[in-house]
Scaffold this motif. Structure first.
Motif, PDB file in Angstrom:
ATOM      1  N   ILE A 101       0.862  -1.179   0.000  1.00 19.96           N
ATOM      2  CA  ILE A 101       0.000   0.000   0.000  1.00 19.96           C
ATOM      3  C   ILE A 101       0.899   1.230   0.000  1.00 19.96           C
ATOM      4  CG2 ILE A 101      -1.754   1.334   1.241  1.00 19.96           C
ATOM      5  CD1 ILE A 101      -2.671  -1.292   2.519  1.00 19.96           C
ATOM      6  N   ILE A 102       0.636   2.159  -0.900  1.00 20.36           N
ATOM      7  CA  ILE A 102       1.393   3.407  -0.955  1.00 20.36           C
ATOM      8  C   ILE A 102       0.422   4.564  -0.770  1.00 20.36           C
ATOM      9  CG2 ILE A 102       2.904   4.876  -2.324  1.00 20.36           C
ATOM     10  CD1 ILE A 102       3.891   2.437  -3.774  1.00 20.36           C
ATOM     11  N   ASP A 103       0.656   5.339   0.291  1.00 16.59           N
ATOM     12  CA  ASP A 103      -0.107   6.560   0.539  1.00 16.59           C
ATOM     13  C   ASP A 103       0.772   7.752   0.166  1.00 16.59           C
ATOM     14  OD1 ASP A 103      -2.762   6.027   1.708  1.00 16.59           O
ATOM     15  OD2 ASP A 103      -1.604   4.971   3.249  1.00 16.59           O
ATOM     16  N   VAL A 104       0.322   8.536  -0.793  1.00 15.44           N
ATOM     17  CA  VAL A 104       1.065   9.710  -1.229  1.00 15.44           C
ATOM     18  C   VAL A 104       0.284  10.950  -0.819  1.00 15.44           C
ATOM     19  CG1 VAL A 104       2.098  10.926  -3.172  1.00 15.44           C
ATOM     20  CG2 VAL A 104       1.987   8.424  -3.171  1.00 15.44           C
ATOM     21  N   ALA A 105       0.913  11.825  -0.041  1.00 15.68           N
ATOM     22  CA  ALA A 105       0.235  13.025   0.457  1.00 15.68           C
ATOM     23  C   ALA A 105      -0.315  13.848  -0.697  1.00 15.68           C
ATOM     24  CB  ALA A 105       1.200  13.863   1.282  1.00 15.68           C
ATOM     25  N   GLY A 106      -1.618  14.107  -0.627  1.00 17.72           N
ATOM     26  CA  GLY A 106      -2.262  14.930  -1.635  1.00 17.72           C
ATOM     27  C   GLY A 106      -2.544  14.235  -2.945  1.00 17.72           C
ATOM     28  N   GLU A 107      -2.185  12.945  -3.048  1.00 19.36           N
ATOM     29  CA  GLU A 107      -2.361  12.233  -4.314  1.00 19.36           C
ATOM     30  C   GLU A 107      -3.333  11.065  -4.197  1.00 19.36           C
ATOM     31  OE1 GLU A 107      -1.155  13.169  -7.120  1.00 19.36           O
ATOM     32  OE2 GLU A 107       0.312  14.682  -6.501  1.00 19.36           O
ATOM     33  N   GLY A 108      -3.281  10.311  -3.096  1.00 16.02           N
ATOM     34  CA  GLY A 108      -4.190   9.185  -2.952  1.00 16.02           C
ATOM     35  C   GLY A 108      -3.523   7.963  -2.365  1.00 16.02           C
ATOM     36  N   ARG A 109      -4.283   6.882  -2.351  1.00 18.84           N
ATOM     37  CA  ARG A 109      -3.858   5.620  -1.746  1.00 18.84           C
ATOM     38  C   ARG A 109      -3.898   4.535  -2.820  1.00 18.84           C
ATOM     39  NH1 ARG A 109      -3.750   3.687   3.588  1.00 18.84           N
ATOM     40  NH2 ARG A 109      -4.287   1.488   3.863  1.00 18.84           N
ATOM     41  N   TYR A 110      -2.824   3.777  -2.953  1.00 20.26           N
ATOM     42  CA  TYR A 110      -2.697   2.803  -4.023  1.00 20.26           C
ATOM     43  C   TYR A 110      -2.353   1.439  -3.434  1.00 20.26           C
ATOM     44  CZ  TYR A 110      -2.202   7.176  -6.607  1.00 20.26           C
ATOM     45  OH  TYR A 110      -2.400   8.435  -7.111  1.00 20.26           O
ATOM     46  N   ARG A 111      -2.929   0.371  -4.034  1.00 22.86           N
ATOM     47  CA  ARG A 111      -2.692  -0.994  -3.585  1.00 22.86           C
ATOM     48  C   ARG A 111      -2.271  -1.865  -4.762  1.00 22.86           C
ATOM     49  NH1 ARG A 111      -5.345  -2.607   1.309  1.00 22.86           N
ATOM     50  NH2 ARG A 111      -6.555  -0.909   2.253  1.00 22.86           N
ATOM     51  N   ALA A 112      -1.476  -2.866  -4.471  1.00 16.92           N
ATOM     52  CA  ALA A 112      -1.090  -3.843  -5.488  1.00 16.92           C
ATOM     53  C   ALA A 112      -0.562  -5.088  -4.805  1.00 16.92           C
ATOM     54  CB  ALA A 112      -0.040  -3.264  -6.430  1.00 16.92           C
ATOM     55  N   SER A 113      -0.420  -6.163  -5.577  1.00 16.54           N
ATOM     56  CA  SER A 113       0.112  -7.401  -5.016  1.00 16.54           C
ATOM     57  C   SER A 113       1.613  -7.314  -4.788  1.00 16.54           C
ATOM     58  CB  SER A 113      -0.203  -8.574  -5.947  1.00 16.54           C
ATOM     59  OG  SER A 113       0.357  -8.354  -7.232  1.00 16.54           O
ATOM     60  N   SER A 114       2.292  -6.405  -5.489  1.00 16.87           N
ATOM     61  CA  SER A 114       3.731  -6.230  -5.313  1.00 16.87           C
ATOM     62  C   SER A 114       4.096  -4.788  -5.618  1.00 16.87           C
ATOM     63  CB  SER A 114       4.511  -7.170  -6.238  1.00 16.87           C
ATOM     64  OG  SER A 114       4.376  -6.744  -7.579  1.00 16.87           O
ATOM     65  N   PRO A 115       5.160  -4.270  -5.003  1.00 17.24           N
ATOM     66  CA  PRO A 115       5.570  -2.897  -5.310  1.00 17.24           C
ATOM     67  C   PRO A 115       5.997  -2.750  -6.757  1.00 17.24           C
ATOM     68  CG  PRO A 115       7.205  -3.996  -3.937  1.00 17.24           C
ATOM     69  CD  PRO A 115       6.008  -4.882  -3.970  1.00 17.24           C
ATOM     70  N   GLU A 116       6.624  -3.810  -7.310  1.00 15.49           N
ATOM     71  CA  GLU A 116       7.049  -3.734  -8.699  1.00 15.49           C
ATOM     72  C   GLU A 116       5.866  -3.553  -9.641  1.00 15.49           C
ATOM     73  OE1 GLU A 116      10.134  -5.713  -6.280  1.00 15.49           O
ATOM     74  OE2 GLU A 116       7.985  -6.070  -6.540  1.00 15.49           O
ATOM     75  N   GLY A 117       4.788  -4.313  -9.382  1.00 10.51           N
ATOM     76  CA  GLY A 117       3.607  -4.187 -10.221  1.00 10.51           C
ATOM     77  C   GLY A 117       2.946  -2.830 -10.095  1.00 10.51           C
ATOM     78  N   LEU A 118       2.932  -2.282  -8.877  1.00 11.56           N
ATOM     79  CA  LEU A 118       2.314  -0.970  -8.667  1.00 11.56           C
ATOM     80  C   LEU A 118       3.112   0.121  -9.364  1.00 11.56           C
ATOM     81  CD1 LEU A 118       0.116   0.710  -7.376  1.00 11.56           C
ATOM     82  CD2 LEU A 118       1.428   0.736  -5.252  1.00 11.56           C
ATOM     83  N   LEU A 119       4.422   0.053  -9.268  1.00 11.07           N
ATOM     84  CA  LEU A 119       5.254   1.025  -9.967  1.00 11.07           C
ATOM     85  C   LEU A 119       5.047   0.940 -11.472  1.00 11.07           C
ATOM     86  CD1 LEU A 119       8.636   0.832  -8.032  1.00 11.07           C
ATOM     87  CD2 LEU A 119       7.131   2.812  -8.221  1.00 11.07           C
ATOM     88  N   GLN A 120       4.962  -0.279 -11.980  1.00 14.42           N
ATOM     89  CA  GLN A 120       4.756  -0.445 -13.415  1.00 14.42           C
ATOM     90  C   GLN A 120       3.429   0.173 -13.838  1.00 14.42           C
ATOM     91  OE1 GLN A 120       7.138  -2.027 -15.412  1.00 14.42           O
ATOM     92  NE2 GLN A 120       5.928  -1.100 -17.054  1.00 14.42           N
ATOM     93  N   GLU A 121       2.401  -0.010 -13.027  1.00 12.15           N
ATOM     94  CA  GLU A 121       1.083   0.532 -13.344  1.00 12.15           C
ATOM     95  C   GLU A 121       1.064   2.059 -13.291  1.00 12.15           C
ATOM     96  OE1 GLU A 121      -3.445   0.514 -11.472  1.00 12.15           O
ATOM     97  OE2 GLU A 121      -1.957  -0.954 -10.804  1.00 12.15           O
TER      98      GLU A 121
END
Length: 205
Positions: free
Chosen positions: A95-115
């Motif tokens: 789970i990545i929470d970015v201030a002022g941007e939103g909350r993102y989930r993925a099965s892996s950090p690599e997949g989330l970065l790619q997305e």
């Protein structure tokens, strides 16, 4: 752009280059001893500063990273992003929470970065690199100084270690520079907390 820079900082990118590997010297405080002790540290935390420089811009922020077997927590805070980002990962996903941007989930950090950004970064390998170790499972080319990594080329990334702590066992990296193309990431570690050794080591910036 701010989201991209924040995530790049949080996941500590590095860059590629070439160099001639050197052979570590045998004896007391050997590279083999350091590897054994650093690999035994499965629970640790670091506190420091991180800076990123590209061909167009540069930023800096505070970095806090907590690592335990099976999960991790990386907090970026300071001027960058006016609040930064929080990355929490485990075997169940990230789970990545970015201030002022939103909350993102993925099965892996690599997949989330790619997305999100269109590229992927080996986050798991970075847990070894920050301890001054090559990551397992990938070919690498090391350069040594006084039985510690001075340079490491692995998976297309180049990491340069310019300082190790003189305290604790083992003395872990304090200054790390990571490069790829026109991107330079500098990590200055102010404090290591080593739960497995029930000790911490610190040195003012």
């Amino acid at each position: 752009m701010r989201l991209g820079c924040t995530l790049m900082l949080a996941l500590i990118l590095a860059g590629c280059s070439t160099f001639k590997p050197q052979t570590p010297m045998p004896g007391s405080g050997s590279w083999e001893d350091y590897q054994r002790r650093a690999l035994a540290l499965e629970t640790w935390a670091l506190d420091g500063k991180i800076g990123i420089r590209t061909g167009q811009d540069s930023h800096s922020a505070r970095l806090q990273w907590q690592q335990r077997p099976g999960d991790y927590r990386i907090l970026i805070s300071g001027p960058l992003g006016q609040g930064g980002a929080l990355i929490e990962g485990s075997d169940q996903g990230v789970i990545i929470d970015v201030a002022g941007e939103g909350r993102y989930r993925a099965s892996s950090p690599e997949g989330l970065l790619q997305e999100l950004l269109g590229w992927s970064f080996p986050v798991q390998q970075a847990t070894y690199w920050v301890r001054g170790l090559p990551a397992p499972g990938l070919p690498y080319s090391p350069g040594f100084r006084e039985n510690r990594l001075e340079t490491l080329e692995q998976g297309g990334w180049l990491i340069h270690y310019s300082g190790y702590s003189q305290q604790g066992d083992p003395g872990l990296p304090e200054r790390i520079r990571l490069r790829r193309a026109d991107l330079t990431i500098t990590v200055i570690i102010k404090d290591w907390e080593l739960s497995s050794a029930t000790e911490s080591q610190s040195k003012p910036l």
